[in-house]
Design a protein around this motif. Structure first.
Motif, PDB file in Angstrom:
ATOM      1  N   ILE A  59       0.842  -1.203   0.000  1.00  0.00           N
ATOM      2  CA  ILE A  59       0.000   0.000   0.000  1.00  0.00           C
ATOM      3  C   ILE A  59       0.873   1.248   0.000  1.00  0.00           C
ATOM      4  CG2 ILE A  59      -1.663   1.336   1.364  1.00  0.00           C
ATOM      5  CD1 ILE A  59      -2.792  -1.360   2.354  1.00  0.00           C
ATOM      6  N   TYR A  60       1.901   1.245   0.846  1.00  0.00           N
ATOM      7  CA  TYR A  60       2.824   2.387   0.916  1.00  0.00           C
ATOM      8  C   TYR A  60       3.524   2.585  -0.420  1.00  0.00           C
ATOM      9  CZ  TYR A  60       6.753   5.283   2.368  1.00  0.00           C
ATOM     10  OH  TYR A  60       7.678   6.289   2.469  1.00  0.00           O
ATOM     11  N   GLN A  61       3.888   1.471  -1.070  1.00  0.00           N
ATOM     12  CA  GLN A  61       4.552   1.537  -2.369  1.00  0.00           C
ATOM     13  C   GLN A  61       3.661   2.210  -3.405  1.00  0.00           C
ATOM     14  OE1 GLN A  61       4.898  -2.110  -4.781  1.00  0.00           O
ATOM     15  NE2 GLN A  61       7.091  -1.755  -4.812  1.00  0.00           N
ATOM     16  N   GLN A  62       2.378   1.840  -3.424  1.00  0.00           N
ATOM     17  CA  GLN A  62       1.438   2.430  -4.372  1.00  0.00           C
ATOM     18  C   GLN A  62       1.279   3.941  -4.116  1.00  0.00           C
ATOM     19  OE1 GLN A  62      -0.378   1.036  -7.035  1.00  0.00           O
ATOM     20  NE2 GLN A  62       1.081  -0.633  -6.775  1.00  0.00           N
ATOM     21  N   ARG A  63       1.225   4.331  -2.854  1.00  0.00           N
ATOM     22  CA  ARG A  63       1.119   5.759  -2.524  1.00  0.00           C
ATOM     23  C   ARG A  63       2.363   6.516  -2.982  1.00  0.00           C
ATOM     24  NH1 ARG A  63      -0.969   5.054   3.744  1.00  0.00           N
ATOM     25  NH2 ARG A  63      -3.131   4.439   3.287  1.00  0.00           N
ATOM     26  N   SER A  64       3.532   5.911  -2.770  1.00  0.00           N
ATOM     27  CA  SER A  64       4.788   6.549  -3.171  1.00  0.00           C
ATOM     28  C   SER A  64       4.870   6.708  -4.683  1.00  0.00           C
ATOM     29  CB  SER A  64       5.983   5.733  -2.669  1.00  0.00           C
ATOM     30  OG  SER A  64       6.029   5.728  -1.261  1.00  0.00           O
ATOM     31  N   LEU A  65       4.431   5.679  -5.405  1.00  0.00           N
ATOM     32  CA  LEU A  65       4.412   5.768  -6.868  1.00  0.00           C
ATOM     33  C   LEU A  65       3.478   6.879  -7.330  1.00  0.00           C
ATOM     34  CD1 LEU A  65       4.371   1.963  -7.770  1.00  0.00           C
ATOM     35  CD2 LEU A  65       6.226   3.579  -8.201  1.00  0.00           C
ATOM     36  N   GLY A  66       2.368   7.058  -6.593  1.00  0.00           N
ATOM     37  CA  GLY A  66       1.440   8.143  -6.912  1.00  0.00           C
ATOM     38  C   GLY A  66       2.085   9.505  -6.749  1.00  0.00           C
ATOM     39  N   ARG A  67       2.880   9.653  -5.677  1.00  0.00           N
ATOM     40  CA  ARG A  67       3.568  10.927  -5.467  1.00  0.00           C
ATOM     41  C   ARG A  67       4.604  11.168  -6.566  1.00  0.00           C
ATOM     42  NH1 ARG A  67       2.785   9.745   0.136  1.00  0.00           N
ATOM     43  NH2 ARG A  67       4.708   8.530   0.289  1.00  0.00           N
ATOM     44  N   ALA A 117      13.185  12.248  -2.417  1.00  0.00           N
ATOM     45  CA  ALA A 117      13.453  12.131  -0.981  1.00  0.00           C
ATOM     46  C   ALA A 117      12.774  13.259  -0.200  1.00  0.00           C
ATOM     47  CB  ALA A 117      14.959  12.145  -0.732  1.00  0.00           C
ATOM     48  N   GLU A 118      12.812  14.463  -0.764  1.00  0.00           N
ATOM     49  CA  GLU A 118      12.179  15.613  -0.101  1.00  0.00           C
ATOM     50  C   GLU A 118      10.670  15.442   0.017  1.00  0.00           C
ATOM     51  OE1 GLU A 118      13.188  19.267  -2.080  1.00  0.00           O
ATOM     52  OE2 GLU A 118      14.505  19.854  -0.416  1.00  0.00           O
ATOM     53  N   ASN A 119      10.074  14.687  -0.902  1.00  0.00           N
ATOM     54  CA  ASN A 119       8.618  14.518  -0.925  1.00  0.00           C
ATOM     55  C   ASN A 119       8.171  13.151  -0.409  1.00  0.00           C
ATOM     56  OD1 ASN A 119       7.240  16.950  -2.557  1.00  0.00           O
ATOM     57  ND2 ASN A 119       9.278  16.567  -3.412  1.00  0.00           N
ATOM     58  N   TRP A 124      14.393   3.975  -2.743  1.00  0.00           N
ATOM     59  CA  TRP A 124      14.605   2.752  -1.978  1.00  0.00           C
ATOM     60  C   TRP A 124      13.323   2.308  -1.279  1.00  0.00           C
ATOM     61  CZ3 TRP A 124      13.726   2.319   3.239  1.00  0.00           C
ATOM     62  CH2 TRP A 124      13.656   3.487   3.985  1.00  0.00           C
ATOM     63  N   LYS A 125      12.457   3.260  -0.939  1.00  0.00           N
ATOM     64  CA  LYS A 125      11.193   2.910  -0.302  1.00  0.00           C
ATOM     65  C   LYS A 125      10.254   2.228  -1.299  1.00  0.00           C
ATOM     66  CE  LYS A 125      11.324   6.680   3.090  1.00  0.00           C
ATOM     67  NZ  LYS A 125      10.635   7.897   3.603  1.00  0.00           N
ATOM     68  N   VAL A 126      10.303   2.676  -2.542  1.00  0.00           N
ATOM     69  CA  VAL A 126       9.461   2.078  -3.579  1.00  0.00           C
ATOM     70  C   VAL A 126       9.908   0.646  -3.884  1.00  0.00           C
ATOM     71  CG1 VAL A 126       8.728   2.290  -5.985  1.00  0.00           C
ATOM     72  CG2 VAL A 126       8.940   4.329  -4.574  1.00  0.00           C
ATOM     73  N   MET A 127      11.211   0.372  -3.716  1.00  0.00           N
ATOM     74  CA  MET A 127      11.765  -0.947  -4.011  1.00  0.00           C
ATOM     75  C   MET A 127      11.829  -1.852  -2.792  1.00  0.00           C
ATOM     76  SD  MET A 127      12.245  -0.798  -7.200  1.00  0.00           S
ATOM     77  CE  MET A 127      13.130  -2.339  -7.377  1.00  0.00           C
ATOM     78  N   LEU A 128      11.220  -1.450  -1.690  1.00  0.00           N
ATOM     79  CA  LEU A 128      11.344  -2.190  -0.426  1.00  0.00           C
ATOM     80  C   LEU A 128      10.616  -3.535  -0.441  1.00  0.00           C
ATOM     81  CD1 LEU A 128      12.401  -2.121   2.492  1.00  0.00           C
ATOM     82  CD2 LEU A 128      10.295  -0.922   3.148  1.00  0.00           C
ATOM     83  N   LEU A 129       9.471  -3.608  -1.125  1.00  0.00           N
ATOM     84  CA  LEU A 129       8.619  -4.803  -1.054  1.00  0.00           C
ATOM     85  C   LEU A 129       9.340  -6.110  -1.371  1.00  0.00           C
ATOM     86  CD1 LEU A 129       5.812  -5.935  -0.503  1.00  0.00           C
ATOM     87  CD2 LEU A 129       5.207  -5.465  -2.881  1.00  0.00           C
ATOM     88  N   PRO A 130      10.086  -6.220  -2.478  1.00  0.00           N
ATOM     89  CA  PRO A 130      10.761  -7.499  -2.769  1.00  0.00           C
ATOM     90  C   PRO A 130      11.745  -7.921  -1.675  1.00  0.00           C
ATOM     91  CG  PRO A 130      10.783  -6.057  -4.683  1.00  0.00           C
ATOM     92  CD  PRO A 130      10.313  -5.228  -3.535  1.00  0.00           C
ATOM     93  N   TYR A 131      12.345  -6.930  -0.990  1.00  0.00           N
ATOM     94  CA  TYR A 131      13.325  -7.250   0.041  1.00  0.00           C
ATOM     95  C   TYR A 131      12.664  -7.813   1.305  1.00  0.00           C
ATOM     96  CZ  TYR A 131      16.658  -4.782  -2.874  1.00  0.00           C
ATOM     97  OH  TYR A 131      17.454  -4.400  -3.928  1.00  0.00           O
ATOM     98  N   ILE A 132      11.352  -7.659   1.424  1.00  0.00           N
ATOM     99  CA  ILE A 132      10.593  -8.259   2.519  1.00  0.00           C
ATOM    100  C   ILE A 132       9.917  -9.541   2.049  1.00  0.00           C
ATOM    101  CG2 ILE A 132       8.706  -7.928   4.173  1.00  0.00           C
ATOM    102  CD1 ILE A 132      11.119  -6.162   4.718  1.00  0.00           C
ATOM    103  N   GLN A 133       9.293  -9.477   0.876  1.00  0.00           N
ATOM    104  CA  GLN A 133       8.478 -10.590   0.397  1.00  0.00           C
ATOM    105  C   GLN A 133       9.317 -11.811   0.029  1.00  0.00           C
ATOM    106  OE1 GLN A 133       5.135  -9.340  -1.855  1.00  0.00           O
ATOM    107  NE2 GLN A 133       5.024 -11.193  -3.072  1.00  0.00           N
TER     108      GLN A 133
END
Length: 274
Positions: A59-67, A117-119, A124-133
């Motif tokens: 969910i966070y990834q989708q929000r970040s992609l939206g920004r 990063a400012e926004n 790295w936050k957008v790419m976080l999911l594979p590193y958990i999943q």
């Protein structure tokens, strides 16, 4: 039955297990201790782990992609400015086209990363999911392999006998969760779930994928099909985890494409190119 009693009945050598596998085993034994059969324990633990670990990140990834999409006009504006500035600098210093292009790419990447990063949408936050999943998927698969008394890569045989009840508390046509699926139904469902996820992503990215992304999509298609014979050799305990995880992803993927759900989760609206 208490969790401690269940852990004792697992009849495994926990001291030899990596920490992550031991944690997974404790989660499984705790859920099993409430009275659920093993098939329900595996399904429930899969749903809980996916919902508590990977779903929030998705969910966070989708929000970040939206920004990132919202910031596209600013990024494009800076690209034009950088292009003009570096072109002027290249003329003054007599750079070759290759030197100019390298400096432009370097400055552009640095500026884009700074804007993101400012926004609050750093790459790295957008790419976080594979590193958990991916670690979750591997560790749970190895934990269930251990509970089924199958040898683990690099660790060998860590259990002499399967967890108590694992050979009797299956579901439907396979009551023994330490055995493979003789009907091939579960392996095919696993492959189908993975392939549907690939196709859903490809459909909604139609007209927007680069050549490299298309190549990766084709590779994942082949991998989804190749996973069927792999799953056919795995004990049903692992197969049940894989099929639950695959179809959880399908449900999540479809849900993320529903406008009302995206709005409720504060995701950006989908934009599809015709």
């Amino acid at each position: 039955m208490t969790a401690a009693a269940t852990a004792t009945q697992l009849n495994t050598n926990d001291s030899t297990l990596p920490a992550m596998l031991a944690v997974n085993e404790n989660i499984l034994s705790t859920i099993h201790s409430v009275g659920l059969p093993w098939w329900a324990t595996i399904v429930t633990s899969t749903l809980l782990l996916r919902s508590s670990l990977t779903l929030p990140i998705a969910i966070y990834q989708q929000r970040s992609l939206g920004r990132m999409v919202q910031l596209a006009p600013m990024v494009q504006s800076w690209q034009k400015t950088l292009n003009a500035n570096i072109l002027q600098e290249a003329k003054e210093k007599g750079w070759t086209h290759k030197e100019y292009d390298a400096e432009l790419q370097k400055q552009y990447k640095k500026k884009v990363n700074h804007i993101y990063a400012e926004n609050g949408c750093a790459r790295w936050k957008v790419m976080l999911l594979p590193y958990i999943q991916i670690p979750l998927f591997i560790s749970m698969s190895l934990t269930l392999r251990h509970l089924s008394a199958y040898p683990l890569p690099w660790f060998g045989k860590t259990a002499e006998l399967p967890a108590l009840g694992l050979a009797e508390e299956g579901l439907g046509w396979v009551t023994d969760l330490t055995a493979t699926d003789p009907t091939m139904i579960v392996p095919v469902l696993i492959g189908a779930g993975n392939l549907i996820n690939v196709e859903l992503n490809a459909f909604y990215a139609k007209g927007q994928m680069t050549t490299k992304q298309k190549a990766w999509t084709n590779a994942f298609r082949l991998l989804s099909i190749a996973f069927i014979p792999i799953a056919a050799q795995a004990p049903m305990a692992i197969g049940l985890y894989w099929v639950t995880s695959a179809w959880y992803s399908v449900a999540q993927n479809i849900a993320f494409k529903v406008p009302r759900i995206r709005s409720a989760l504060k995701m950006p609206p989908l934009v599809m190119k015709k």
